[in-house]
Design a protein around this motif. Structure first.
Motif, mmCIF file in Angstrom:
data_model
loop_
_atom_site.group_PDB
_atom_site.id
_atom_site.type_symbol
_atom_site.label_atom_id
_atom_site.label_comp_id
_atom_site.label_asym_id
_atom_site.label_seq_id
_atom_site.Cartn_x
_atom_site.Cartn_y
_atom_site.Cartn_z
ATOM 1 N N VAL A 149 -6.535 -55.883 -7.356
ATOM 2 C CA VAL A 149 -7.894 -56.780 -7.765
ATOM 3 C C VAL A 149 -8.611 -57.477 -6.593
ATOM 4 C CG1 VAL A 149 -5.840 -59.325 -7.400
ATOM 5 C CG2 VAL A 149 -7.403 -59.862 -8.978
ATOM 6 N N LYS A 150 -9.759 -57.673 -7.005
ATOM 7 C CA LYS A 150 -10.770 -57.141 -6.350
ATOM 8 C C LYS A 150 -11.537 -58.907 -6.622
ATOM 9 C CE LYS A 150 -14.597 -55.214 -3.404
ATOM 10 N NZ LYS A 150 -15.338 -54.372 -3.740
ATOM 11 N N LEU A 151 -12.303 -59.804 -6.024
ATOM 12 C CA LEU A 151 -13.530 -60.827 -5.729
ATOM 13 C C LEU A 151 -14.395 -60.633 -4.910
ATOM 14 C CD1 LEU A 151 -13.895 -63.699 -7.242
ATOM 15 C CD2 LEU A 151 -12.600 -64.723 -5.398
ATOM 16 N N ASN A 152 -15.216 -61.063 -5.973
ATOM 17 C CA ASN A 152 -17.001 -60.643 -5.554
ATOM 18 C C ASN A 152 -17.375 -62.161 -6.000
ATOM 19 O OD1 ASN A 152 -16.730 -57.619 -5.764
ATOM 20 N ND2 ASN A 152 -16.258 -57.513 -7.449
ATOM 21 N N SER A 153 -17.232 -62.450 -4.724
ATOM 22 C CA SER A 153 -17.349 -63.984 -4.170
ATOM 23 C C SER A 153 -19.370 -64.231 -4.950
ATOM 24 C CB SER A 153 -17.372 -64.491 -3.523
ATOM 25 O OG SER A 153 -18.137 -66.344 -3.434
ATOM 26 N N GLN A 154 -19.761 -65.462 -5.848
ATOM 27 C CA GLN A 154 -21.534 -65.322 -5.409
ATOM 28 C C GLN A 154 -21.508 -66.385 -5.434
ATOM 29 O OE1 GLN A 154 -21.644 -64.072 -10.172
ATOM 30 N NE2 GLN A 154 -21.382 -61.561 -9.226
ATOM 31 N N SER A 155 -20.785 -67.552 -5.268
ATOM 32 C CA SER A 155 -21.724 -69.208 -5.583
ATOM 33 C C SER A 155 -20.240 -70.117 -4.837
ATOM 34 C CB SER A 155 -22.370 -69.081 -6.131
ATOM 35 O OG SER A 155 -21.871 -69.758 -7.674
ATOM 36 N N GLU A 156 -20.782 -71.095 -4.442
ATOM 37 C CA GLU A 156 -18.718 -71.854 -4.041
ATOM 38 C C GLU A 156 -20.420 -73.130 -4.641
ATOM 39 O OE1 GLU A 156 -16.308 -71.618 -0.811
ATOM 40 O OE2 GLU A 156 -17.675 -69.707 -0.154
ATOM 41 N N SER A 157 -19.187 -74.192 -4.568
ATOM 42 C CA SER A 157 -19.740 -75.598 -4.860
ATOM 43 C C SER A 157 -18.687 -76.686 -4.554
ATOM 44 C CB SER A 157 -19.875 -76.072 -6.237
ATOM 45 O OG SER A 157 -19.166 -75.983 -7.232
ATOM 46 N N GLY A 158 -18.662 -78.025 -3.792
ATOM 47 C CA GLY A 158 -17.808 -78.472 -3.256
ATOM 48 C C GLY A 158 -17.107 -78.007 -2.100
ATOM 49 N N SER A 159 -16.610 -78.962 -1.314
ATOM 50 C CA SER A 159 -15.848 -78.660 0.230
ATOM 51 C C SER A 159 -14.586 -77.859 0.111
ATOM 52 C CB SER A 159 -16.025 -80.029 1.005
ATOM 53 O OG SER A 159 -15.017 -79.723 1.741
ATOM 54 N N ARG A 160 -14.404 -76.640 1.192
ATOM 55 C CA ARG A 160 -13.548 -75.829 1.472
ATOM 56 C C ARG A 160 -11.994 -76.730 2.558
ATOM 57 N NH1 ARG A 160 -14.590 -69.742 2.967
ATOM 58 N NH2 ARG A 160 -15.880 -69.015 2.501
ATOM 59 N N ASP A 161 -12.957 -78.035 2.808
ATOM 60 C CA ASP A 161 -12.165 -78.627 3.493
ATOM 61 C C ASP A 161 -10.541 -78.230 2.447
ATOM 62 O OD1 ASP A 161 -13.413 -79.236 5.644
ATOM 63 O OD2 ASP A 161 -14.107 -81.281 4.329
ATOM 64 N N ILE A 162 -10.844 -78.940 1.110
ATOM 65 C CA ILE A 162 -9.748 -79.111 0.590
ATOM 66 C C ILE A 162 -8.242 -77.923 0.995
ATOM 67 C CG2 ILE A 162 -10.359 -81.021 -1.163
ATOM 68 C CD1 ILE A 162 -10.673 -78.399 -3.001
ATOM 69 N N LEU A 163 -8.851 -76.762 0.344
ATOM 70 C CA LEU A 163 -8.310 -75.475 0.950
ATOM 71 C C LEU A 163 -7.173 -75.860 2.061
ATOM 72 C CD1 LEU A 163 -10.969 -72.473 0.707
ATOM 73 C CD2 LEU A 163 -9.221 -74.108 -1.118
ATOM 74 N N GLY A 164 -7.533 -76.125 3.100
ATOM 75 C CA GLY A 164 -6.357 -76.654 3.817
ATOM 76 C C GLY A 164 -5.175 -77.727 3.524
ATOM 77 N N GLU A 165 -5.326 -78.680 2.920
ATOM 78 C CA GLU A 165 -4.764 -80.315 2.190
ATOM 79 C C GLU A 165 -3.435 -79.532 1.886
ATOM 80 O OE1 GLU A 165 -4.986 -82.822 4.172
ATOM 81 O OE2 GLU A 165 -6.014 -81.977 5.597
ATOM 82 N N ALA A 166 -4.346 -78.876 0.451
ATOM 83 C CA ALA A 166 -3.851 -78.167 -0.482
ATOM 84 C C ALA A 166 -2.137 -77.803 -0.125
ATOM 85 C CB ALA A 166 -4.106 -77.188 -1.588
ATOM 86 N N PRO A 167 -2.527 -76.471 0.706
ATOM 87 C CA PRO A 167 -0.537 -76.192 1.077
ATOM 88 C C PRO A 167 0.131 -77.509 1.322
ATOM 89 C CG PRO A 167 -1.872 -74.732 2.010
ATOM 90 C CD PRO A 167 -3.024 -76.164 1.589
ATOM 91 N N LYS A 168 -0.126 -78.224 1.594
ATOM 92 C CA LYS A 168 0.743 -79.718 2.379
ATOM 93 C C LYS A 168 1.656 -80.248 1.314
ATOM 94 C CE LYS A 168 -2.082 -80.927 6.077
ATOM 95 N NZ LYS A 168 -3.392 -81.621 6.654
ATOM 96 N N ASN A 169 0.373 -80.626 0.016
ATOM 97 C CA ASN A 169 1.895 -81.117 -1.055
ATOM 98 C C ASN A 169 2.114 -79.685 -2.201
ATOM 99 O OD1 ASN A 169 0.173 -83.223 -0.496
ATOM 100 N ND2 ASN A 169 -1.715 -82.428 -1.545
ATOM 101 N N ALA A 170 1.861 -78.522 -1.952
ATOM 102 C CA ALA A 170 2.470 -77.408 -2.928
ATOM 103 C C ALA A 170 3.970 -76.923 -2.789
ATOM 104 C CB ALA A 170 2.461 -76.176 -2.465
ATOM 105 N N GLU A 171 4.961 -77.402 -2.428
ATOM 106 C CA GLU A 171 6.499 -77.132 -2.653
ATOM 107 C C GLU A 171 6.968 -78.515 -3.485
ATOM 108 O OE1 GLU A 171 10.420 -76.950 -0.179
ATOM 109 O OE2 GLU A 171 8.388 -77.440 1.059
ATOM 110 N N GLN A 172 6.748 -79.901 -3.145
ATOM 111 C CA GLN A 172 7.049 -80.901 -3.489
ATOM 112 C C GLN A 172 6.482 -80.805 -5.844
ATOM 113 O OE1 GLN A 172 9.412 -83.541 -3.443
ATOM 114 N NE2 GLN A 172 8.462 -84.126 -5.573
ATOM 115 N N ASN A 173 4.540 -80.477 -5.503
ATOM 116 C CA ASN A 173 3.830 -80.414 -7.206
ATOM 117 C C ASN A 173 5.104 -79.530 -7.682
ATOM 118 O OD1 ASN A 173 2.788 -82.401 -6.279
ATOM 119 N ND2 ASN A 173 0.922 -81.086 -6.418
ATOM 120 N N LEU A 174 5.231 -78.111 -7.225
ATOM 121 C CA LEU A 174 5.873 -77.119 -7.763
ATOM 122 C C LEU A 174 7.371 -77.518 -8.209
ATOM 123 C CD1 LEU A 174 5.381 -73.798 -8.796
ATOM 124 C CD2 LEU A 174 6.242 -73.478 -6.511
#
Length: 184
Positions: A149-174
């Motif tokens: 699987v290959k992602l060809n990224s073309q555009s982004e919106s919002g903030s990547r800052d949330i990418l560092g925060e999400a793993p902190k919640n993953a175990e409990q949410n799962l």
């Protein structure tokens, strides 16, 4: 007049039948389309045990257009663990696939789809990436498994800052999501 109407009706039925035959999917293409659509839905639902069965034992994952680095083969179990440690950390995700195209060549296939992957976290956290996915698949018994699987990224919106925060919640949410599963 009656014969003319009957003739028009007959022509219409024949053309609909020809159209239906050209639009019909092969069994293999239907399985591939179902697996690709399930790829995004299962990721959004945190169904990693089921998502893993869509992949070959070794799969090449290429997100270099988004994050840099190198495309690399990974064990499907390790990939599911990586995704399970990340995706459930968001309040919601939605991987919207469209324009799915499939090309089957005997026991191998390729597929591509446009993608917008949206991620929400907290009241104001949002990040989305748009582009397209390229998949390669291999026939495995009666199923088709994703080998790359290959992602060809073309555009982004919002903030990547949330990418560092999400793993902190993953175990409990799962854990919470899994406690809500229906046991058969």
């Amino acid at each position: 007049m009656r014969i003319r109407n009957l003739f028009i009706l007959l022509i219409g039925v024949v053309s609909m039948n020809v159209h239906a035959q050209t639009q019909a999917l092969s069994k293999d293409e239907a399985i591939i389309r179902s697996n690709i659509q399930s790829f995004s839905a299962m990721a959004d639902q945190g169904a990693f045990e089921y998502l893993g069965r869509l992949f070959a034992p070794q799969v090449t994952v290429d997100y270099t257009s988004l994050f840099g680095g190198e495309a690399a083969p990974v064990d499907r179990t390790d990939l599911m663990k990586q995704w399970a440690a990340f995706l459930p950390g968001f309040d919601a995700t939605y991987h919207d696939l469209s324009n799915l195209r499939v090309d089957v060549n005997r026991n191998s296939a390729s597929a591509s789809a446009d993608i917008t992957a949206s991620h929400w976290l907290g009241d104001d956290g949002f990040w989305a990436v748009s582009g397209n996915y390229e998949f390669t698949l291999q026939k495995s018994g009666d199923n088709w498994v994703i080998t790359s699987v290959k992602l060809n990224s073309q555009s982004e919106s919002g903030s990547r800052d949330i990418l560092g925060e999400a793993p902190k919640n993953a175990e409990q949410n799962l854990s919470t999501e899994q406690s809500e599963l229906v046991k058969l």
